[in-house]
Design an enzyme around this catalytic site. Sequence first.
Site, PDB file in Angstrom:
ATOM      1  N   TYR A  57      35.158 -92.761 -19.844  1.00 29.68           N
ATOM      2  CA  TYR A  57      35.975 -93.015 -21.032  1.00 29.68           C
ATOM      3  C   TYR A  57      36.378 -91.690 -21.682  1.00 29.68           C
ATOM      4  O   TYR A  57      35.532 -90.930 -22.147  1.00 29.68           O
ATOM      5  CB  TYR A  57      35.211 -93.862 -22.048  1.00 29.68           C
ATOM      6  CG  TYR A  57      34.794 -95.230 -21.563  1.00 29.68           C
ATOM      7  CD1 TYR A  57      35.379 -95.820 -20.446  1.00 29.68           C
ATOM      8  CD2 TYR A  57      33.794 -95.946 -22.216  1.00 29.68           C
ATOM      9  CE1 TYR A  57      34.985 -97.068 -19.994  1.00 29.68           C
ATOM     10  CE2 TYR A  57      33.396 -97.202 -21.776  1.00 29.68           C
ATOM     11  CZ  TYR A  57      33.995 -97.758 -20.668  1.00 29.68           C
ATOM     12  OH  TYR A  57      33.607 -98.992 -20.222  1.00 29.68           O
ATOM     13  N   HIS A 132      28.790 -98.117 -12.940  1.00 29.15           N
ATOM     14  CA  HIS A 132      30.016 -98.672 -13.514  1.00 29.15           C
ATOM     15  C   HIS A 132      30.778 -99.547 -12.518  1.00 29.15           C
ATOM     16  O   HIS A 132      31.319-100.601 -12.878  1.00 29.15           O
ATOM     17  CB  HIS A 132      30.906 -97.515 -13.985  1.00 29.15           C
ATOM     18  CG  HIS A 132      31.849 -97.871 -15.079  1.00 29.15           C
ATOM     19  ND1 HIS A 132      32.466 -96.938 -15.871  1.00 29.15           N
ATOM     20  CD2 HIS A 132      32.294 -99.065 -15.530  1.00 29.15           C
ATOM     21  CE1 HIS A 132      33.238 -97.541 -16.759  1.00 29.15           C
ATOM     22  NE2 HIS A 132      33.153 -98.824 -16.556  1.00 29.15           N
ATOM     23  N   GLY A 214      39.419-110.640 -24.891  1.00 23.82           N
ATOM     24  CA  GLY A 214      40.587-110.581 -24.028  1.00 23.82           C
ATOM     25  C   GLY A 214      41.430-109.350 -24.262  1.00 23.82           C
ATOM     26  O   GLY A 214      42.658-109.424 -24.298  1.00 23.82           O
ATOM     27  N   GLY A 216      41.867-107.795 -26.866  1.00 22.28           N
ATOM     28  CA  GLY A 216      42.582-107.922 -28.138  1.00 22.28           C
ATOM     29  C   GLY A 216      43.514-109.112 -28.213  1.00 22.28           C
ATOM     30  O   GLY A 216      43.928-109.514 -29.312  1.00 22.28           O
TER      31      GLY A 216
END
Length: 336
Positions: A57, A132, A214, A216
């Site tokens: 990230y 991940h 979802g 947002g």
Amino acid sequence: MFPTRPLGLNGPQVSSIGLGCMGMSEFYGPHSDTESFSTLQRSLDLGITFWDTADAYGNGSNEQLIGEFLKRAGLSSARPRENVFLCTKFANLRSPDGKWLGVSGKPDYVPQACDASLKRLGLDHIDLYYQHRVDPQTPIEDTVGAMSKLVKQGKVRHLGLSEASADSIRRAHKIHPISALQTEYSLWTRDPESEILPTCRELGIAFVAYSPLGRGFLTGQIKSPSDLAPDDWRHNNPRFQGENFQKNLDLVSRIEQLAKAKSILPSQLALAWLLAQGNDIIPIPGTKRPKYLEQNAASAQIHLTPADLAAINSALPPNSASGTRYPEPGMRAVNR
């Protein structure tokens, strides 16, 4: 005190709702470190202390952001970190300029990735360390074997997997107990219900649901692709494109109606639904703003009746969303 849930069989108690920190550094439009620090502090104040990040990230910058906050808050390695249960991940490789290079679960890479994360975070241990994505070129037994050495060394407390198949979960769990499995799960992504969730429950593994809103969409606040910033990653997501967007918007309108009837927000209904699916499920909605964090936190106090749950299930049955949850390259990276 914020409600808690166990992290796996006989595991530690963590906040029943976590905080996804990815958007504080990348993918979802503009971000502000100042606002992110405010969100992290508000999360502490509320008792939402199950924080999720990854070395991918922001290409490491998200871990650095959290590390800086922990240092300022006096919660780094120099003092007890009882107020934060920190989760991070490795395996997704990126070049210095951010280009995605693939996945690595090679045993010799695992300790390198862990040490790099610890340095960025400014910590001496990670509470929960995930792979991940599963490396198709490396037996998961070898990867988890290397991860287990980190536990023995005290660098990691608990192990997890993300987007792993039921077979991979079982094989990994035989090498070292897996405390948590993280996979996308929400009202419009119910794929885990068929095989992954039952496997986790059989083995006593907590299920950490990422993108529980979802990405947002289930908040009801996204009405058009133009509502997203030009550089927002969601423009590349099939569910936010073309005819899929309108079809999914129609689904969200059903959630909005049900939420309105209970005088709550659509996002709160979606999170309350997830929490009602079992005490072993821990949603980690991401946000970079205190306002939305507070709205998400309130979901833990919402009770849904059997009639509510039936109505929600009828409004958004499994497989009702239009479009895959990732573009094709992303779907190929999902271990199936």
